[in-house]
Design an enzyme around this catalytic site. Structure first.
Site, PDB file in Angstrom:
ATOM      1  N   GLY A  32       0.791  -1.220   0.000  1.00 29.27           N
ATOM      2  CA  GLY A  32       0.000   0.000   0.000  1.00 29.27           C
ATOM      3  C   GLY A  32       0.825   1.272   0.000  1.00 29.27           C
ATOM      4  O   GLY A  32       0.291   2.359  -0.205  1.00 29.27           O
ATOM      5  N   CYS A 241     -26.980  -9.690 -16.838  1.00 31.29           N
ATOM      6  CA  CYS A 241     -26.418  -9.335 -18.151  1.00 31.29           C
ATOM      7  C   CYS A 241     -27.390  -9.742 -19.250  1.00 31.29           C
ATOM      8  O   CYS A 241     -27.893 -10.862 -19.270  1.00 31.29           O
ATOM      9  CB  CYS A 241     -25.070 -10.039 -18.347  1.00 31.29           C
ATOM     10  N   CYS A 244     -25.491 -12.717 -21.405  1.00 29.28           N
ATOM     11  CA  CYS A 244     -25.140 -14.031 -20.869  1.00 29.28           C
ATOM     12  C   CYS A 244     -25.924 -14.377 -19.617  1.00 29.28           C
ATOM     13  O   CYS A 244     -25.773 -15.465 -19.064  1.00 29.28           O
ATOM     14  CB  CYS A 244     -23.650 -14.136 -20.601  1.00 29.28           C
ATOM     15  N   CYS A 266     -22.314  -7.443 -19.453  1.00 29.65           N
ATOM     16  CA  CYS A 266     -21.081  -7.629 -18.685  1.00 29.65           C
ATOM     17  C   CYS A 266     -20.032  -6.606 -19.117  1.00 29.65           C
ATOM     18  O   CYS A 266     -19.817  -6.404 -20.314  1.00 29.65           O
ATOM     19  CB  CYS A 266     -20.495  -9.017 -18.953  1.00 29.65           C
ATOM     20  N   CYS A 272     -18.141 -12.727 -20.186  1.00 30.63           N
ATOM     21  CA  CYS A 272     -19.402 -12.815 -20.905  1.00 30.63           C
ATOM     22  C   CYS A 272     -19.307 -13.862 -22.027  1.00 30.63           C
ATOM     23  O   CYS A 272     -20.152 -14.738 -22.159  1.00 30.63           O
ATOM     24  CB  CYS A 272     -19.758 -11.456 -21.480  1.00 30.63           C
TER      25      CYS A 272
END
Lengths: 291, 258, 233
Positions: A32, A241, A244, A266, A272
């Protein structure tokens, strides 16, 4: 291939790669923490992912398989260009399949498919400093990181709630890494934040213009900041979606016509396509198939 | 009544290169006590205030502070982390220009709440309630809580700055010309407010001002500075009503009477 | 046991703005005040009565001498006490009704009167209740209580000042012309209040120009002209 023969493997010279690798190692050692590095001019403009490209160039080897996504898609200009760049300067294999890639360079998304050990996700970062929004002085923000003075981060979230009744930050949502450094996860949607937590993949972040590299090593705690009475929550989508039928994935809105017609699909194109290949069909996918 | 001072200043001297900022200042400040530092521009009072508040490092001398754990510490020997923690919890600093002490681009509520968040308060509702309470105490209407101080008048900004400083219950507050740029009527309101808060909260305060009326109203004791040195010190009403030094007599006699 | 003992007090003013001219005020000031006694400083204007009172309150510094009084069971010399001690003396042991009220913007008459008790830690409600009693007794119209005294008449301000001075049970109370701008009715009230303080064992030191009042309250008059400085040769 004569045209590229004058370039070193993966475009950057070995000295530069060594310098960047040192920065990456330091970044991994201090999860970080933003490590300054001497960013090079790349043959593409700032904002096109020069930070990510330099990180990728420094870690990529001839055996690597590279995937590049932009907003989850493998087929956008940025993704196509960077993929082509490395295919040319490093002659590496490329793929669009998340599962096959050893290195995935990304702008604004984390793939839906969980990453595994041995995979590395390289983020392109425009503004690495999460405190920049409220504190313009770099000397001061570095001090704040050093002394763990992160009250200001919550001031930003407080402002969100005061103004919108909830934390309205939806991307670049600040996280605390391994209980120590507050980090900007780059402008990924906060939907992806939980994927960073305890990921089995190595996550590297490169900010070219800002000369910073930071990292989240595998199996690292990544916690999204919040308030006790306004806990962190990811976006929720009403419908699956359209192509899909996937649920619990991040969706993009696609405008279909001038009459307000639209659909949600997606954002992760590979996810997808893989689902559709496996026989999953969404609401609009059925109609298309019927035609 | 506490039997120990809060602040002990010993022979504080500050040079800027070869130029003298302030010289050889010593005093003690007790809990609940307000000390005014008066003098004209360039007399060294702001240098002294900045040294006392650890904004400046003096050339020599010490400033000892009794921390909340009752330990005496020389504030110039605190680590950066300790010093910054002290500054945002147990101390306050009210600047003459509120823009120097406020975040002008975040709301009034966040300005007050920031110190709470800085010490780990993570409950939005609590932070907001506390901010509302403090806005009320400094006479800012509750419906201004989400407005940025940019839209506030000078007096309101100054009151907001005071609330922002006092929300963590500091024991010592430094003020640099707190009524400086304000209209007279606005000054009066602010002074009264400060006087009330200081008394109510039992704050110790060091107030730098060139306005003797402010000193009389707010302070128990005062120090008169000239050319970097304290030339006269004592009970505020005694210094003002029976000034000894030529310069102090000049200051006192220069007040416009209405 | 003497409540207040002033010994060999001397005071001069040095006027630096007037070429350092030295104005002698008083010297060899000697007197005592016993508990339950009201001592009045007498003498013409300019003799130094007010200056003596201000020195005893710590408002003026002194050049020489001692001002000893009981404070928290101990004898304290106010002439040499540090500012902090003077402040606690004023809080707990010595009260002062000045000639003029120093008003604070926006602070109501009631709060002005109650303040000395609040400073001593008395509950605000209780202090204000006591303040109301005193203001009522001094016939200050109730509609004025919640207003800041800045706009009051001289007599009204005076009564606020008296109430503020009398609200505590300080063992020593200084009075600088408390009845100067009062009507006969209110003068009588103040005379009665002084008598009550005496009965309660408070030592009072005051200046009263009003002959009538002085006769009623004074146990002794100390002639301040006796302390006039000998003109330097």
């Amino acid at each position: 291939m004569n045209a590229t023969a004058q370039y070193n493997f993966a475009y950057l010279d070995e000295q530069t790669k060594r310098m960047i690798r040192r920065a990456i190692l330091k970044a991994i050692a201090i999860p970080g923490y933003q490590v300054p590095f001497s960013s090079r001019e790349m043959p593409m403009p700032y904002g096109w992912g020069t930070g990510g490209v330099q990180v990728t160039a420094s870690i990529i080897g001839p055996d690597d398989v590279l995937k590049v996504i932009d907003q989850g898609a493998d087929d956008t200009t940025n993704a196509v260009s960077i993929r082509a760049f490395f295919a040319k300067v490093a002659q590496v294999a490329t793929t669009t399949h998340t599962g096959e890639a050893t290195i995935i360079q990304t702008r604004h998304r984390i793939p839906e498919r969980a990453l595994g050990p041995g995979q590395t996700l390289v983020y392109q970062v425009p503004i690495p400093e999460p405190l920049r929004f409220l504190e313009p002085r770099e000397t001061e923000t570095r001090k704040m990181h050093a002394l763990e003075e992160y009250g200001l981060m919550h001031v930003k979230l407080y402002e969100d709630i005061a103004r919108h009744g909830r934390i309205a930050t939806t991307y670049a949502y600040p996280v605390k890494v391994e209980g120590r450094y507050v980090m900007d996860p780059s402008p990924t949607p906060k939907f992806d934040n939980p994927k960073m937590h305890m990921s089995e993949a190595l996550q590297l972040f490169g900010a070219g213009r800002e000369h910073r590299i930071y990292a989240v090593p595998p199996h690292t705690e990544v916690v999204s900041l919040d308030f006790e009475d306004h806990p962190f929550a990811i976006q929720h989508f009403e419908e699956p979606c359209a192509l899909c039928g996937a649920e619990q994935v991040y969706l993009d809105e696609v405008i279909l016509d001038d009459a307000g017609g639209h659909m949600y699909v997606c954002s992760d194109t590979d996810n997808c396509e893989t689902r559709r290949a496996a026989g999953h069909v969404g609401a609009l996918g059925v109609r298309e198939a019927a035609e | 009544m506490t039997t120990e001072p809060l602040l002990r200043v010993e022979n504080l001297t500050k040079y800027y290169g070869s130029r003298l900022g302030c010289a050889d200042v010593s005093f003690e400040l007790w809990p609940g006590e307000v000390l005014a530092i008066v003098g004209e521009s360039g007399s060294g009072k702001t240098t002294l205030l900045n040294s006392l508040s650890a904004t400046l490092e003096p050339s020599s001398g010490r400033t000892l502070y009794r921390m909340r754990n009752e330990q005496w510490r020389n504030i110039y020997e605190l680590s950066e982390a300790e010093r910054r923690f002290l500054v945002r919890t147990d101390w306050g600093f009210v600047h003459q220009n509120p823009a120097d002490g406020l975040r002008m681009t975040v709301s009034a509520g966040a300005n007050v709440g920031e110190r709470l968040m800085a010490v780990g308060d993570r409950h939005y509702g609590h932070i907001r309630d506390t901010a509302l309470d403090w806005l009320g105490r400094v006479e800012i209407a509750a419906d201004r809580i989400d407005d940025q101080p940019r839209s506030f008048s000078g007096g309101m900004r100054q009151r907001l700055q005071i609330a922002r400083n006092l929300v963590t219950g500091p024991r010592l507050v430094f003020m640099d010309e707190p009524t400086g740029g304000l209209d007279v009527s606005v000054q009066a309101r602010l002074l009264d407010l400060l006087r009330g808060l200081v008394g109510e909260l039992g704050l110790a305060a060091v107030v730098v001002t060139h306005d003797l009326a402010v000193a009389r109203l707010l302070s128990h004791r005062m120090m008169v500075m000239k050319d970097g040195r304290v030339i006269e010190a004592g009970l505020t009403d005694r210094v003002l009503d029976d000034p000894r030094e030529p310069y102090t007599q000049l200051l006192v006699s220069s007040i416009l009477q209405v | 046991m003497t409540a207040l003992s002033v010994r060999n007090l001397a005071k001069t003013f040095t006027m630096h703005l007037r070429d350092g001219v030295i104005l002698p005020v008083v010297e060899n000031v000697n007197f005592e005040v016993q508990p339950g006694e009201c001592v009045v400083l007498g003498g013409p204007s300019g003799a130094g009565k007010s200056s003596i009172l201000k020195m005893v309150y710590g408002n003026y510094g002194v050049d020489a001498g001692t001002i000893v009084m009981r404070h928290h069971g101990e004898a304290v010399d106010l002439a040499t006490a540090d500012p902090r001690t003077v402040l606690t003396l004023r809080r707990d042991s010595i009260g002062y009704v000045s000639q003029f009220l120093r008003t604070v913007p926006r602070v109501s008459a009631l709060e002005v009167v109650a303040e000395p008790l609040v400073i001593r830690g008395v509950d605000r409600e209780q202090a204000q209740a006591r303040a109301k009693e005193l203001l009522a007794r001094l016939n200050l119209p109730e509609r004025l209580w919640s207003l800041p005294p800045a706009t009051f008449s001289g007599g009204e301000q005076q009564r606020v000042n008296i109430a503020r001075g009398f609200i505590t049970d300080h063992p020593v109370l200084l009075l600088d012309e408390p009845t100067a701008s009062l009507d006969a009715t209110n003068r009588a009230v103040v005379v009665a209040m002084i008598a009550e303080k005496k009965a309660a064992g408070v030592a009072l030191l005051g200046i009263f120009h009003d002959e009538d009042v002085r006769v009623q309250v004074a146990d002794r008059v100390v002639d301040v002209t006796a302390f006039a400085p000998k003109v330097a040769a």
